[in-house]
Design a protein around this motif. Structure first.
Motif, short mmCIF file in Angstrom:
data_model
loop_
_atom_site.label_atom_id
_atom_site.label_comp_id
_atom_site.label_asym_id
_atom_site.label_seq_id
_atom_site.Cartn_x
_atom_site.Cartn_y
_atom_site.Cartn_z
N ALA A 141 37.01 46.57 -55.73
CA ALA A 141 37.11 46.81 -54.30
C ALA A 141 37.67 45.58 -53.59
O ALA A 141 38.49 45.70 -52.67
N GLN A 142 37.24 44.39 -54.00
CA GLN A 142 37.76 43.17 -53.39
C GLN A 142 39.25 43.01 -53.67
O GLN A 142 40.03 42.65 -52.78
N TYR A 143 39.66 43.29 -54.91
CA TYR A 143 41.08 43.21 -55.25
C TYR A 143 41.90 44.23 -54.48
O TYR A 143 43.01 43.95 -54.03
N ALA A 157 41.21 45.44 -51.51
CA ALA A 157 41.30 44.98 -50.12
C ALA A 157 42.32 43.86 -50.00
O ALA A 157 43.12 43.82 -49.06
N GLN A 158 42.30 42.94 -50.96
CA GLN A 158 43.26 41.83 -50.93
C GLN A 158 44.69 42.36 -51.10
O GLN A 158 45.61 41.92 -50.40
N THR A 159 44.87 43.31 -51.98
CA THR A 159 46.19 43.90 -52.18
C THR A 159 46.67 44.59 -50.91
O THR A 159 47.84 44.48 -50.54
N GLU A 160 45.77 45.28 -50.25
CA GLU A 160 46.13 45.96 -49.00
C GLU A 160 46.56 44.95 -47.95
O GLU A 160 47.56 45.16 -47.25
N ARG A 161 45.85 43.84 -47.83
CA ARG A 161 46.23 42.80 -46.86
C ARG A 161 47.61 42.23 -47.19
O ARG A 161 48.44 42.03 -46.29
N GLU A 221 32.65 46.22 -57.69
CA GLU A 221 32.72 45.35 -56.51
C GLU A 221 33.99 44.49 -56.55
O GLU A 221 34.69 44.35 -55.55
N LYS A 222 34.28 43.93 -57.71
CA LYS A 222 35.50 43.13 -57.85
C LYS A 222 36.74 43.97 -57.64
O LYS A 222 37.70 43.53 -57.01
#
Length: 89
Positions: A47-49, A51-55, A44-45
């Motif tokens: 995936a969050q990282y 997504a943040q990297t993609e943004r 889960e972490k």
């Protein structure tokens, strides 16, 4: 070899088997479940990282596009904003 050694070994093996079934097997099941939950949290972490990297990558792309499309205009705008600032006194 002592004649008492065979019954003692038999009882010891039985007790060891009971101990393993009662205490060791549940402990291994508990540790296995603990690792599964930990792996789930790590995924889960990750995936969050991701997504943040993609943004952040999208924002950098926008900034690169702004700089390459309007490089000279941007420099003029920054200079104009500096000139428009009121003195701090």
């Amino acid at each position: 070899m002592s004649p008492l050694l065979i019954p003692i070994l038999g009882i010891s093996c039985g007790l060891l088997a009971i101990f393993g079934g009662v205490f060791v097997r549940p402990w291994f099941a508990y540790k296995n479940r603990q690792m599964e939950l930990n792996a789930s949290m790590v995924a889960e972490k990750a995936a969050q990282y991701a997504a943040q990297t993609e943004r952040l990558e999208q924002r950098v792309r926008v900034l690169e596009r702004i700089l390459t499309d309007r490089g000279m205009d941007l420099s003029d705008e920054i200079d104009r904003l500096r000139d428009d600032r009121a003195p701090l006194n």
